[in-house]
Design an enzyme around this catalytic site. Sequence first.
Site, PDB file in Angstrom:
ATOM      1  N   LYS A 139      27.582  -8.995 -28.239  1.00 30.03           N
ATOM      2  CA  LYS A 139      27.362  -7.604 -28.673  1.00 30.03           C
ATOM      3  C   LYS A 139      28.696  -6.948 -29.003  1.00 30.03           C
ATOM      4  O   LYS A 139      28.832  -6.279 -30.021  1.00 30.03           O
ATOM      5  CB  LYS A 139      26.651  -6.804 -27.575  1.00 30.03           C
ATOM      6  CG  LYS A 139      25.173  -7.115 -27.475  1.00 30.03           C
ATOM      7  CD  LYS A 139      24.557  -6.552 -26.208  1.00 30.03           C
ATOM      8  CE  LYS A 139      23.155  -7.104 -26.036  1.00 30.03           C
ATOM      9  NZ  LYS A 139      22.570  -6.856 -24.718  1.00 30.03           N
ATOM     10  N   GLN A 141      22.926  -3.743 -19.545  1.00 33.63           N
ATOM     11  CA  GLN A 141      22.355  -5.083 -19.657  1.00 33.63           C
ATOM     12  C   GLN A 141      21.386  -5.343 -18.503  1.00 33.63           C
ATOM     13  O   GLN A 141      21.712  -5.106 -17.336  1.00 33.63           O
ATOM     14  CB  GLN A 141      23.487  -6.123 -19.666  1.00 33.63           C
ATOM     15  CG  GLN A 141      23.045  -7.551 -19.879  1.00 33.63           C
ATOM     16  CD  GLN A 141      22.486  -7.828 -21.273  1.00 33.63           C
ATOM     17  OE1 GLN A 141      22.803  -7.151 -22.227  1.00 33.63           O
ATOM     18  NE2 GLN A 141      21.649  -8.833 -21.375  1.00 33.63           N
ATOM     19  N   ASP A 169      18.855   1.051 -26.737  1.00 31.08           N
ATOM     20  CA  ASP A 169      17.854   0.030 -26.398  1.00 31.08           C
ATOM     21  C   ASP A 169      16.440   0.555 -26.646  1.00 31.08           C
ATOM     22  O   ASP A 169      15.491  -0.234 -26.704  1.00 31.08           O
ATOM     23  CB  ASP A 169      17.970  -0.340 -24.910  1.00 31.08           C
ATOM     24  CG  ASP A 169      18.642  -1.681 -24.688  1.00 31.08           C
ATOM     25  OD1 ASP A 169      18.536  -2.563 -25.559  1.00 31.08           O
ATOM     26  OD2 ASP A 169      19.270  -1.838 -23.629  1.00 31.08           O
TER      27      ASP A 169
HETATM   28  N1  GUN Z   1      18.621  -8.382 -21.448  1.00 26.63           N
HETATM   29  C1  GUN Z   1      18.068  -9.270 -22.318  1.00 26.63           C
HETATM   30  N2  GUN Z   1      17.775  -8.659 -23.491  1.00 26.63           N
HETATM   31  C2  GUN Z   1      18.162  -7.369 -23.355  1.00 26.63           C
HETATM   32  C3  GUN Z   1      18.134  -6.253 -24.236  1.00 26.63           C
HETATM   33  O1  GUN Z   1      17.682  -6.305 -25.386  1.00 26.63           O
HETATM   34  N3  GUN Z   1      18.652  -5.098 -23.719  1.00 26.63           N
HETATM   35  C4  GUN Z   1      19.144  -5.007 -22.470  1.00 26.63           C
HETATM   36  N4  GUN Z   1      19.605  -3.835 -22.065  1.00 26.63           N
HETATM   37  N5  GUN Z   1      19.175  -6.028 -21.631  1.00 26.63           N
HETATM   38  C5  GUN Z   1      18.685  -7.207 -22.084  1.00 26.63           C
END
Ligand code: GUN
Length: 300
Positions: A55, A99, A122
């Site tokens: 990311k 996350q 998100d």
């Molecule tokens: N963990 C796995 N996929 C995601 C996601 O799309 N967003 C977040 N915040 N955590 C994740």
Amino acid sequence: MATATIIDGKDFAARLRAAIAVQVADLKKAHHLTPGLAVVLVGDDLASQVYVRNKGIQAQEAGMNSFDHRLPTTVTAAELLEKINQLNQDPAVHGILVQLPLPKHIDADAVIDAIAVAKDVDGFHPYNAGLLAVGGAGMVPCTPVGCLMLLKHQLGKLAGLRAVVLGRSNIVGKPMAALLLREHCTVTIAHSRTHDLAEECRRADIVIAAVGKPQMVKGDWLKPGATVIDVGINRITAPDGKNRLVGDVDFDSAVQVAGAITPVPGGVGPMTIACLLLNTLTAACRQRGIPVPEVQPAAE
Ligand code: GUN
């Protein structure tokens, strides 16, 4: 036997990121605005570390600011909430992503609730989930947005098509169903208690598999010519003893029946981060009162 078109999410995501980078460069020039994405990682889960690193790299490649916040597994809920509060107040941060999963001693719902609605890139905050349900302009979860882009690229208009969403999570299944409904599909959400999953799938023009069960959806579950979007990412040990990534769809049998299908890896996965960058761009523009640009992937 006919085989399906393979939907190349990796290529589509790269073209989308290129288009986002162009818009970011424009924003910097015209408005002195650099979108900023803060990613909060708690603990040392290996898969999460890989996601977070990707990311950060991709945000920077798109010209955005990327802020990494790593906290130990032992962090208290109060400390994490204080970190989120700081990021909510920080004008250089337009998007906040915590996350998941979080350690068990922390209530993930309380953490998501604490993120400012406008910075919730998100799209997990209940207010944004509510906006999606009633058709408002909030932040929409990244994976379902990515799936929808691939579907529209493949099929054009989706109105009137029968879609089955396998899985009812807040992150994928429910927002995916809401997006398909917004596109005028006839939507069924199926899940682990559904009586005949195979039969539900066989009726569908579009199948979205997001259940986390390796290779569950078989070719004979599909209507010939259906479009199949596989959200699953499962690590399995193959008969040859090697570790392999597979989706929720049994690709080898499904590819014989489907009209189009996303592979794993290289299908939905790369779209999620590209859509996170898109949400960050949108959030930055909205926070500054700048019209949100229409972003179309760069030409093939
Ligand atoms: N963990 C796995 N996929 C995601 C996601 O799309 N967003 C977040 N915040 N955590 C994740």
